[in-house]
Design an enzyme around this catalytic site. Structure first.
Site, PDB file in Angstrom:
ATOM      1  N   ALA A 138      14.279  20.307 -71.684  1.00  0.00           N
ATOM      2  CA  ALA A 138      14.188  20.596 -70.252  1.00  0.00           C
ATOM      3  C   ALA A 138      13.036  21.550 -69.978  1.00  0.00           C
ATOM      4  O   ALA A 138      12.676  22.374 -70.825  1.00  0.00           O
ATOM      5  CB  ALA A 138      15.498  21.191 -69.728  1.00  0.00           C
ATOM      6  N   ASP A 139      12.474  21.414 -68.802  1.00  0.00           N
ATOM      7  CA  ASP A 139      11.453  22.351 -68.344  1.00  0.00           C
ATOM      8  C   ASP A 139      11.585  22.512 -66.838  1.00  0.00           C
ATOM      9  O   ASP A 139      11.907  21.548 -66.130  1.00  0.00           O
ATOM     10  CB  ASP A 139      10.049  21.858 -68.696  1.00  0.00           C
TER      11      ASP A 139
END
Length: 203
Positions: A73-74
């Site tokens: 995730a970012d």
């Protein structure tokens, strides 16, 4: 209500916020921090960029955990088309807060799923509107040190939540992991199942 995963699960992050959110599913998982650097690619749209970076993180961790399902995730903050990364110093943190004060910005979290059988990404976007922030409050918040490890220079789950007037979208997207979207993806793909008998795994 309890769930069972069909795969070993690894979260490609050392973020305590993402760890806490994923833990809400009540399924076992490990963490393995990705070493992919967070850089800006100017020719890409923010939603494309954040998905690509999430996928790079997932692929990096997958190379060390090939028997597992990896979630990468970012999260990025954008305002007037510009990405506001984690501030490098107090001056940049204050510049961010001044720009966001009294305005609406976007928070995009890209999530990537990587295993031997799939490589896919999703993105969730939430609109956050800030109140007008008094300069004294900006200075005190920056002095606390909270802005420096957070995209856009604030944490909605910490004292940065004092700046928020309203949000449109998933609150958890702003925290760093859109848990409902992650669950929906896993459920639709048959990767997570509701256990029978009040939480006991079927024999």
């Amino acid at each position: 209500m309890k769930f069972r995963l069909n795969n070993k699960l690894v979260l490609a992050s050392s973020s305590p916020r993402r760890f806490e959110l994923l833990s809400q599913l009540g399924v076992p998982f490990n963490t393995d921090k990705s070493e992919v650097p967070e850089t800006t690619v100017s020719e890409m749209q923010p939603t494309e960029f954040v998905q690509r970076l999430a996928l790079e993180k997932a692929e990096d961790v997958y190379s060390r955990n090939v028997d597992s399902l990896i979630i990468g995730a970012d999260t990025i903050v954008t305002f007037e088309g510009q990405i506001l990364h984690k501030p490098k110093n107090a001056e940049q943190a204050k510049d961010y807060l001044k720009r966001l004060s009294g305005q609406t910005h976007q928070v995009h979290t890209g999530v990537a799923f990587k295993s031997s059988q799939l490589t896919e990404t999703i993105v969730s976007t939430t609109y956050v509107t800030f109140k007008e922030i008094p300069e004294q409050l900006m200075d005190a918040y920056i002095e606390s040190g909270d802005p420096f490890d957070k995209a856009g220079g604030y944490g909605i789950q910490t004292l940065g939540g004092l700046f928020v007037e309203s949000i449109e979208g998933d609150y958890n997207t702003v925290v760093g992991l859109p848990l409902a979207s992650v669950f929906t993806y896993l459920y639709d793909k048959g990767l997570i199942q509701i256990t029978k008998g009040g939480g006991e795994d079927p024999a």
